[in-house]
Design an enzyme around this catalytic site. Structure first.
Site, PDB file in Angstrom:
ATOM      1  N   GLU A  96      -0.912  -9.051  -0.606  1.00 30.20           N
ATOM      2  CA  GLU A  96      -2.328  -9.309  -0.298  1.00 30.20           C
ATOM      3  C   GLU A  96      -3.178  -9.335  -1.570  1.00 30.20           C
ATOM      4  O   GLU A  96      -4.075 -10.158  -1.713  1.00 30.20           O
ATOM      5  CB  GLU A  96      -2.850  -8.237   0.676  1.00 30.20           C
ATOM      6  CG  GLU A  96      -2.221  -8.371   2.059  1.00 30.20           C
ATOM      7  CD  GLU A  96      -2.574  -7.209   2.972  1.00 30.20           C
ATOM      8  OE1 GLU A  96      -2.152  -6.060   2.674  1.00 30.20           O
ATOM      9  OE2 GLU A  96      -3.276  -7.421   3.971  1.00 30.20           O
ATOM     10  N   ALA A 136       0.875  -1.164   0.000  1.00 31.78           N
ATOM     11  CA  ALA A 136       0.000   0.000   0.000  1.00 31.78           C
ATOM     12  C   ALA A 136       0.920   1.224   0.000  1.00 31.78           C
ATOM     13  O   ALA A 136       2.079   1.136   0.428  1.00 31.78           O
ATOM     14  CB  ALA A 136      -0.875  -0.018   1.232  1.00 31.78           C
TER      15      ALA A 136
END
Ligand code: DAK
Length: 270
Positions: free
Chosen positions: A115, A67
């Site tokens: 992820e 992220a």
């Protein structure tokens, strides 16, 4: 459909979505997560021939290095919750898609990048790929499902070691652990991934959809996967697609499922 941080291109029924911020190692910022959602929510309208999706990263260094850490600095609890929920919605959209979504991991897949790859139905890695969940290095925990999908894929002990040490593993190690299905030379990554997608595209589309759904049900404590399989099997059998597959076998020819994609079993839960 116009995007800033991803590219999407359909060819021969395969939609390739490329995370496209190579200078930031394709870090997943909020806009990129939103664009991915938009593409995946609308692919069947915008690219109606799509029967498989490949997600990969632009450049030769990263799938996605996490992220976007730069967006984290000033988030309050409310915004962090929204960010995490938005990410989870995207991952569930991928996981529950009716067509295969394959991650072609071409470099770093860290944090949110790992992820994202884990939410795909399976992963192919190039030799230079590296995987890890380094959030604990930042005093954080994964926010896009990593604490749940990593143990599901590689087992609790190995997952806890990776999550708690924050260390990276090589493509070969990821392969040994079952995190990726295949490791290829870098140049072969996309052609090899496409060749697997093509094999799946030759199968009955309803069968593909229900296999994904039944396998996902195994990991969902609110669903009874065995019962779902019994029901889907029974409802698939009388469909034109299954009839075509069986007839083709008996007539010693290849099945032609493509003209039959509108055929849906008559059950509520489709
Ligand atoms: N975010 C933002 N920018 C990143 C980035 C990232 N995750 N990773 C790399 N970059 C940027 C670098 O800042 C650099 O930008 P400039 O300085 O050139 O402007 C550029 O990409 C190139 O990176 P490096 O110069 O660092 O490249 P190196 O080859 O030297 O190193 C590296 C590559 C991958 C080892 C290194 O970049 C690195 O360690 N990156 C960070 C990896 C990381 O920690 N990833 C995990 C991020 S945390 C949550 C939601 C989600 C999550 C958690 C909570 N909630 C809402 C609660 C998920 C968290 C994460 O993913």
């Amino acid at each position: 459909m116009k995007f800033l941080h991803i590219k999407a291109q359909e060819e021969d029924g395969i939609l390739t979505i490329t995370l496209n911020r190579p200078k930031a190692l394709n870090a997943l910022n909020m806009l990129m997560v939103n664009e991915l959602r938009e593409a995946l929510e609308n692919y069947h309208r915008v690219w109606p021939n799509t029967r498989a999706i490949i997600i990969t990263g632009a450049g030769d260094k990263a799938f996605a290095a996490g992220a976007d850490i730069k967006e984290f600095e000033h988030l309050d609890v409310q915004r962090a919750m929204e960010l995490s929920r938005n990410g989870h919605t995207l991952m569930q959209l991928i996981e529950n898609a009716h067509i295969p979504i394959i991650a072609a991991v071409n470099g770093y897949a860290l944090g949110g990048g790992c992820e994202l790859a884990m939410a795909c139905h399976f992963r192919i890695a190039s030799e230079n790929a590296k995987f890890g969940q380094p959030e604990a290095n930042l005093g954080l925990i994964p926010g896009f499902g990593g604490t749940q999908r990593l143990p599901m894929l590689i087992g609790k002990g190995r997952a806890l070691e990776l999550l708690l040490t924050g260390e990276m593993i090589s493509a070969q190690e990821a392969h040994q652990m079952g995190l990726v299905n295949h490791v290829t030379p870098t140049k072969s990554l996309l052609p090899f991934t496409r060749s697997i997608a093509k094999k799946i595209m030759e199968k009955g589309p309803l069968a593909v959809k229900y296999i994904i759904r039944c396998v996902n049900a195994y990991y969902n404590p609110n669903e009874n996967g065995m019962e779902l399989e019994i029901s889907h099997f029974a409802h698939l059998l009388p469909t034109a697609q299954a009839r075509e597959g069986i007839r083709a076998f008996l007539e010693k020819r290849k099945p032609n499922f493509h003209a039959l994609t509108d055929d849906q079993p008559t059950e509520n839960n489709t």
